[in-house]
Enzyme design. Sequence first.
Site, short mmCIF file in Angstrom:
data_model
loop_
_atom_site.label_atom_id
_atom_site.label_comp_id
_atom_site.label_asym_id
_atom_site.label_seq_id
_atom_site.Cartn_x
_atom_site.Cartn_y
_atom_site.Cartn_z
N ASP A 18 0.84 -1.18 0.00
CA ASP A 18 0.00 0.00 0.00
C ASP A 18 0.89 1.24 0.00
OD1 ASP A 18 -2.08 1.69 0.28
OD2 ASP A 18 -2.72 1.00 2.25
N MET A 19 0.75 2.09 -0.97
CA MET A 19 1.58 3.28 -1.02
C MET A 19 1.15 4.26 0.08
SD MET A 19 3.36 2.28 -3.47
CE MET A 19 4.46 3.68 -3.58
N TYR A 23 -0.93 10.18 -3.46
CA TYR A 23 -1.00 11.39 -4.27
C TYR A 23 -0.04 12.46 -3.74
CZ TYR A 23 -5.33 9.56 -6.41
OH TYR A 23 -6.26 8.81 -7.07
N ARG A 60 -0.98 15.08 9.04
CA ARG A 60 -1.82 14.29 9.93
C ARG A 60 -1.47 14.56 11.38
NH1 ARG A 60 -2.58 8.39 6.82
NH2 ARG A 60 -2.46 9.31 4.72
N ASP A 120 -3.12 2.58 -6.04
CA ASP A 120 -1.93 2.59 -5.18
C ASP A 120 -1.78 1.35 -4.30
OD1 ASP A 120 -3.95 3.03 -3.40
OD2 ASP A 120 -2.84 4.50 -2.23
N GLU A 121 -2.42 0.27 -4.65
CA GLU A 121 -2.31 -0.96 -3.86
C GLU A 121 -2.14 -2.17 -4.76
OE1 GLU A 121 -5.60 -1.61 -0.86
OE2 GLU A 121 -6.25 0.18 -1.92
#
Length: 636
Positions: A18-19, A23, A60, A120-121
């Site tokens: 998983d990236m 984006y 985050r 992206d996975e």
Amino acid sequence: MPVARPEPQEPRVIAHVDMDCFYVQVEQRRNLVLRGQPTAVVQYNDWKGGGLIAVSYEARGFGVKRSMRGDEAKRVCPGINLVQVPVARGKADLNLYRSAGSEVVAILASKGKCERASIDEVYLDLTDAAKEMLLQAPPDSPEEIFMEAAKSNILGLLSDAGEKEKNVRAWLCRSDADYQDKLLACGAIIVAQLRVRVLEETQFTCSAGIAHNKMLAKLVSGMHKPAQQTVVPSSSVQDFLASLPVKKMKQLGGKLGSSLQDDLGVETIGDLLSFTEDKLQEQYGVNTRTWLWKTARGISGEEVEDRLLPKSHGCGKTFPGPRALKNSASVKGWLDQLCEELSERIQSDLNQNKRIAQTLTLHARASKENERDSTKKFPSKSCPLRYGTGKIQEDAMKLFESGLHEFLESQNTGWSITSLSVTASKIFDIPSGTSSILRYIKGPSSAAPPAIPDSLSVPEDPSLDNDVFVKPIHEEQCQPSMSEKEDNNAHSASAISAKQRQANEEKRISKKLPEVKGTSSILKFLSWGQSTFHEKRKSDGLICSHQGPGSYSEANKAEEHNVPAEAGDRNNTSSCAEPSGSNTWMFNIQDIDPAVVEELPPEIQREIQGWVRPSKHPSTKRRGSTISSYFPPTRS
DNA sequence: ACGGCTGAAACC
DNA sequence: TGGTTTCAG
């Protein structure tokens, strides 16, 4: 509803990669200033600062969340960098991220079966690679790689503070481990290596989960982020699931998960264990029940699919509130934009991957002027996909009109459209050796020539815009098409597509699938007397209109000439957008008699061979005279 | 007036 | 089947 698959008896090594805030990473690679900064990617800056679709880990830290507005993010984190998604044709254009995703897939596909799960996975089946590594004793891997693997998180491995890495090292190479754990350890090393390569070659970090099935791998890939990996030994599965909130399980994030909580009081996956099939019986169907039973025990037989490319391409846009579209002209305008993008994307897919899409589908959301809350939905409509921007636009508009007509139910009220989308699906590989047929599929008008004989170049040919018989173009006349290098819209490197096509071809043979479902463009080669068949809609089956001397108007005529089916013949045909007043018949490209092929130019004959085969189409069974030499009844 | 835009898959 | 619905990110 989720469906349980049979569990392979042999243990597998499955990874989910998983990236990290993908984006954002793509934008940070484009603009190095953004590195290490609180950053978010946002689309449409005009309303409340736009909507966030990716948030960096720095941001985050400030409490910035996906699905915040840009304004809100600024409040929470004044220093945040907001990068806008590129806009093309008045809508967000995600191609930049798609091709970045392809870069990653190309690397991850190098060690085993690889399934592109999203932009992206990916899932990887590393079973073979892990077994191979296990054969070398001890496993040899560069110290650099082993160091990376030693940073893994091993679920259930207790580590004293500061001792973690040491314990992991020990776990990775302990000789008393059972066979399954040893395989997982090798998987962890392989994944570590892949992640290092991804970072080196793309500058992107990613996280991963390594387990014995997809479900568990996916579950933990996001557990330690960013840029970390997590391993799930069998021995830790029970404890892990016991405390896992139901909503965290894939497929249980929605209504089913809510139902488990609200109706059965199930809070964790572990809680499910106490429910016998009987108790679940009142609530759910058998598929769901067995899936739940297996899921509660960490069992998932779902295989990693060998697929590096998407199964469909879609473009859409919403028109909220006051922006809603209220007349055909504005719908047409937007539809044209969407179709233009779609056309570009499927053209890239064709040029790069030798794949042809067969079905065009239009979706819309609509409401009626007066009725405040009509539950009536705008129906989706689909038809055979014809290549060429103009044709797609034309067909999409017809589909819209058809849908609108049905939506309105002949009421005379005003309407407004709040979202529009067009999708190209049923994408097939083109069998090797038949590529020159592609010359008859219209390409981009700005096409530049590729002089490669068997290349997939698609020259511009204005005559293809007309629904008339088209003479074969000779090789010399072949106009160049878009160079593959310039095709930045492309979905994947040719290295990918070659490998993928090979895999798909093997799959096709093993499943005895038809080589290709014909594209309607083939019809251009088929003329009947002085008549011409015009492709019309309907995916798979084609509805064709006939123009020329002796037009046939009614179903009985069609019958007489053994035209497979009149348009209204099938109960679902009414959902097609048909040009009023034209004579339409339905048949399938596969219905073409091999005899017809002999009438065609040799070059085309070779192309069509293998495309022509008995049809499964139920409506082609009737037998007739004249036209039967062209469209023979099906034997079967 | 909305999270927007994508994509996959199961159901009927 | 095509069309709808659900789910995910």
